[in-house]
Structures are given as C-alpha cells and as structure tokens.
Design a protein around this motif. Structure first.
Motif, PDB file in Angstrom:
ATOM      1  N   THR A 218       0.823  -1.209   0.000  1.00 43.45           N
ATOM      2  CA  THR A 218       0.000   0.000   0.000  1.00 43.45           C
ATOM      3  C   THR A 218       0.859   1.262   0.000  1.00 43.45           C
ATOM      4  O   THR A 218       1.877   1.329   0.688  1.00 43.45           O
ATOM      5  CB  THR A 218      -0.914   0.016   1.237  1.00 43.45           C
ATOM      6  OG1 THR A 218      -1.770  -1.130   1.180  1.00 43.45           O
ATOM      7  CG2 THR A 218      -1.762   1.278   1.279  1.00 43.45           C
ATOM      8  N   ASN A 219       0.432   2.248  -0.772  1.00 48.56           N
ATOM      9  CA  ASN A 219       1.024   3.582  -0.709  1.00 48.56           C
ATOM     10  C   ASN A 219       0.329   4.323   0.427  1.00 48.56           C
ATOM     11  O   ASN A 219      -0.858   4.623   0.345  1.00 48.56           O
ATOM     12  CB  ASN A 219       0.827   4.314  -2.037  1.00 48.56           C
ATOM     13  CG  ASN A 219       1.516   5.671  -2.064  1.00 48.56           C
ATOM     14  OD1 ASN A 219       1.847   6.239  -1.017  1.00 48.56           O
ATOM     15  ND2 ASN A 219       1.730   6.197  -3.259  1.00 48.56           N
ATOM     16  N   PHE A 220       1.056   4.656   1.488  1.00 42.25           N
ATOM     17  CA  PHE A 220       0.451   5.257   2.674  1.00 42.25           C
ATOM     18  C   PHE A 220       0.402   6.783   2.622  1.00 42.25           C
ATOM     19  O   PHE A 220       0.142   7.418   3.648  1.00 42.25           O
ATOM     20  CB  PHE A 220       1.204   4.810   3.932  1.00 42.25           C
ATOM     21  CG  PHE A 220       0.911   3.394   4.335  1.00 42.25           C
ATOM     22  CD1 PHE A 220      -0.199   3.091   5.107  1.00 42.25           C
ATOM     23  CD2 PHE A 220       1.741   2.355   3.928  1.00 42.25           C
ATOM     24  CE1 PHE A 220      -0.480   1.798   5.484  1.00 42.25           C
ATOM     25  CE2 PHE A 220       1.474   1.045   4.295  1.00 42.25           C
ATOM     26  CZ  PHE A 220       0.363   0.762   5.074  1.00 42.25           C
ATOM     27  N   ASN A 221       0.612   7.362   1.467  1.00 41.30           N
ATOM     28  CA  ASN A 221       0.487   8.815   1.317  1.00 41.30           C
ATOM     29  C   ASN A 221      -0.931   9.230   1.735  1.00 41.30           C
ATOM     30  O   ASN A 221      -1.908   8.821   1.107  1.00 41.30           O
ATOM     31  CB  ASN A 221       0.737   9.201  -0.142  1.00 41.30           C
ATOM     32  CG  ASN A 221       0.681  10.706  -0.362  1.00 41.30           C
ATOM     33  OD1 ASN A 221       0.220  11.478   0.486  1.00 41.30           O
ATOM     34  ND2 ASN A 221       1.133  11.145  -1.524  1.00 41.30           N
ATOM     35  N   PRO A 222      -1.081  10.038   2.775  1.00 39.18           N
ATOM     36  CA  PRO A 222      -2.443  10.372   3.259  1.00 39.18           C
ATOM     37  C   PRO A 222      -3.221  11.263   2.305  1.00 39.18           C
ATOM     38  O   PRO A 222      -4.446  11.389   2.447  1.00 39.18           O
ATOM     39  CB  PRO A 222      -2.166  11.099   4.575  1.00 39.18           C
ATOM     40  CG  PRO A 222      -0.798  11.663   4.417  1.00 39.18           C
ATOM     41  CD  PRO A 222      -0.034  10.656   3.602  1.00 39.18           C
ATOM     42  N   PHE A 223      -2.553  11.877   1.323  1.00 42.37           N
ATOM     43  CA  PHE A 223      -3.230  12.831   0.444  1.00 42.37           C
ATOM     44  C   PHE A 223      -3.733  12.218  -0.848  1.00 42.37           C
ATOM     45  O   PHE A 223      -4.314  12.909  -1.678  1.00 42.37           O
ATOM     46  CB  PHE A 223      -2.290  14.014   0.152  1.00 42.37           C
ATOM     47  CG  PHE A 223      -1.875  14.743   1.396  1.00 42.37           C
ATOM     48  CD1 PHE A 223      -2.776  15.532   2.086  1.00 42.37           C
ATOM     49  CD2 PHE A 223      -0.594  14.601   1.902  1.00 42.37           C
ATOM     50  CE1 PHE A 223      -2.414  16.179   3.252  1.00 42.37           C
ATOM     51  CE2 PHE A 223      -0.204  15.248   3.055  1.00 42.37           C
ATOM     52  CZ  PHE A 223      -1.124  16.042   3.727  1.00 42.37           C
ATOM     53  N   LEU A 224      -3.523  10.924  -1.023  1.00 40.24           N
ATOM     54  CA  LEU A 224      -4.162  10.241  -2.126  1.00 40.24           C
ATOM     55  C   LEU A 224      -5.628  10.036  -1.802  1.00 40.24           C
ATOM     56  O   LEU A 224      -5.998   9.857  -0.637  1.00 40.24           O
ATOM     57  CB  LEU A 224      -3.494   8.884  -2.375  1.00 40.24           C
ATOM     58  CG  LEU A 224      -2.025   8.916  -2.843  1.00 40.24           C
ATOM     59  CD1 LEU A 224      -1.501   7.492  -2.976  1.00 40.24           C
ATOM     60  CD2 LEU A 224      -1.893   9.669  -4.148  1.00 40.24           C
ATOM     61  N   MET A 225      -6.476  10.033  -2.827  1.00 40.64           N
ATOM     62  CA  MET A 225      -7.907   9.930  -2.575  1.00 40.64           C
ATOM     63  C   MET A 225      -8.524   8.676  -3.174  1.00 40.64           C
ATOM     64  O   MET A 225      -9.708   8.631  -3.454  1.00 40.64           O
ATOM     65  CB  MET A 225      -8.622  11.185  -3.105  1.00 40.64           C
ATOM     66  CG  MET A 225      -8.126  12.473  -2.478  1.00 40.64           C
ATOM     67  SD  MET A 225      -9.031  13.918  -3.073  1.00 40.64           S
ATOM     68  CE  MET A 225      -7.993  15.221  -2.400  1.00 40.64           C
ATOM     69  N   HIS A 226      -7.694   7.664  -3.376  1.00 44.77           N
ATOM     70  CA  HIS A 226      -8.225   6.416  -3.936  1.00 44.77           C
ATOM     71  C   HIS A 226      -7.540   5.235  -3.276  1.00 44.77           C
ATOM     72  O   HIS A 226      -6.628   5.399  -2.493  1.00 44.77           O
ATOM     73  CB  HIS A 226      -8.011   6.382  -5.452  1.00 44.77           C
ATOM     74  CG  HIS A 226      -6.576   6.549  -5.867  1.00 44.77           C
ATOM     75  ND1 HIS A 226      -5.647   5.530  -5.824  1.00 44.77           N
ATOM     76  CD2 HIS A 226      -5.898   7.649  -6.304  1.00 44.77           C
ATOM     77  CE1 HIS A 226      -4.481   5.978  -6.234  1.00 44.77           C
ATOM     78  NE2 HIS A 226      -4.603   7.246  -6.527  1.00 44.77           N
TER      79      HIS A 226
END
Length: 226
Positions: A218-226
């Motif tokens: 998982t990409n844990f970037n909190p600013f992704l919206m999907h």
C-alpha cells in the motif's frame, strides 16, 4: 486479499455512518459538558464511533479504503458546513423568535471549522496507519491490540489538536489539559468497551465480503484519494 468480483457490499453503509457522526460532531464540538468536574466536548459521547468505523474499514478492507472514506467524510463535512452557514444569509421571518439561537449554533467560526477538520483528518489517518502497520507486524494476530493501540494514537492526535486550537481560549490552561486528558481517556475507554461488538462486526464483514486485507504494498500517502 480475496473476494468476488461484485465488490464490497458494506462500504457504502460504513461511509454513511462515518459521515453522519462527523457532521453531528461538527455542529456540536464546541459544546462543553462537565464530567467529574472536568470540562470536555460533548462529542466524547459519540465521536469515538468514527474511530470504530475507521478500525473496521482498515482491518477488513485496508488502509486505502479507509483513507478514501476519510476524504469523502471531509468533503461532506465541508459541504455541510457551507450549507449550514449559507442558510443564515436568508433573513428569518419577522415572527420567528428563535433565529438568534440558530445563528449561534450554525455560525461556527472559521477557526473551529478548520481545526475540527484538521484534527479529524490527522487523527483518523494516524489511526488507520498504525492499525494497518500493526496488522502486518503482528501477522493478523491480537486484533484487540491494534484496535486499542491505533485508537490511543489517533484519538490522542485528534484530541490534542482540537482542544489545543478550539478550546484554548475557552478553558483556563489547567482545565484545558485536564479536559484533553479526560476526553482522550474516555475515547479510548469507549474503544475498549466496544471491543466485543467490534470483534463481531469484523468477523461478519470478513466472512460476508470474503476480504481480509493486508497492506503489504500500500502507498500510505495520506493525500491520495483512492
């Protein structure tokens, strides 16, 4: 992760519940009640439900799905606050005597609204991140540990941010710290008390959905919206 091609069946319901509790908390967060002589936001009575929902979403569907629900809830909160504030621009009828009360309740300051959203986002993202990482670290064992640990972190972030920004000028410094600690403790206690129900919901969803997600890639970037 396993599952059929029809897609998850219960995410919409969980999203709707999350939005509901967040919106109610938006409009009631500045109301202070007394618990054992300490002033706390009335939202300690129901805002923790959003963390229970976040725990279930992350545990069953994974961090990305939980993050998506957080963003949807954020957008709904912004829209709801804008509509609630905008309706005040329409003059009340001359015979309507309760308009002052409506003006007070539905015209929160920009600081309160922004602080509430910031605290919600930071706390919920922290909660989901900790739970997802603990699930991998513990190989899916000890569900109670990751539910409680993630809540301690997430609710701690949320409570310190919200109280520190919104209630800093409302409560004296000593009472403010006591309020933060009391609010944080109550939210964690709610998580512990609700563990038996959380276990049942998680078991039901994993069985019904055929999903038990682990966030290995998982990409844990909190600013992704999907």
């Amino acid at each position: 992760m396993t599952g059929d091609t029809s897609g998850p069946k219960f995410i919409t319901l969980l999203t709707a519940l999350n939005v509901t509790f967040l919106l109610v908390s938006d409009f009631t967060g500045a109301r202070i009640i007394g618990l054992y002589g300490v002033g706390v936001s009335v939202t300690v009575l129901y805002f923790p439900i959003t963390y229970l929902i976040g725990d279930v979403l992350t545990e069953v569907y994974g961090y990305a799905q939980s993050r998506r629900v957080i963003w949807i809830s954020m957008f709904c909160s912004i829209a709801g606050s804008a509509i609630a504030g905008g309706q005040l621009a329409v003059p009340a009828a001359a015979f309507f005597g309760a308009d002052a009360a409506y003006q007070t309740v539905f015209s929160p300051s920009l600081t309160i609204s922004a602080a509430g959203l910031f605290a919600f986002f930071a706390g919920d993202i922290s909660n989901s991140y900790v739970l997802a990482k603990l699930k991998i670290w513990d190989r899916g064992e000890r569900l109670w540990l990751r539910f409680v640990s993630s809540t301690v972190v997430g609710e701690g972030v949320n409570t310190f941010l919200f109280y520190g920004i919104v209630l800093r000028g409302v409560l004296p410094q000593g009472l403010l710290l006591r309020g933060v600690l009391m609010g944080w403790t109550i939210k964690v206690v709610v998580e512990v008390v609700m563990l038996p129900l959380s276990y049942r919901v998680v078991r039901f969803l994993k069985r019904a959905e055929g999903i038990d997600h682990y966030d290995h890639d998982t990409n844990f970037n909190p600013f992704l919206m999907h």
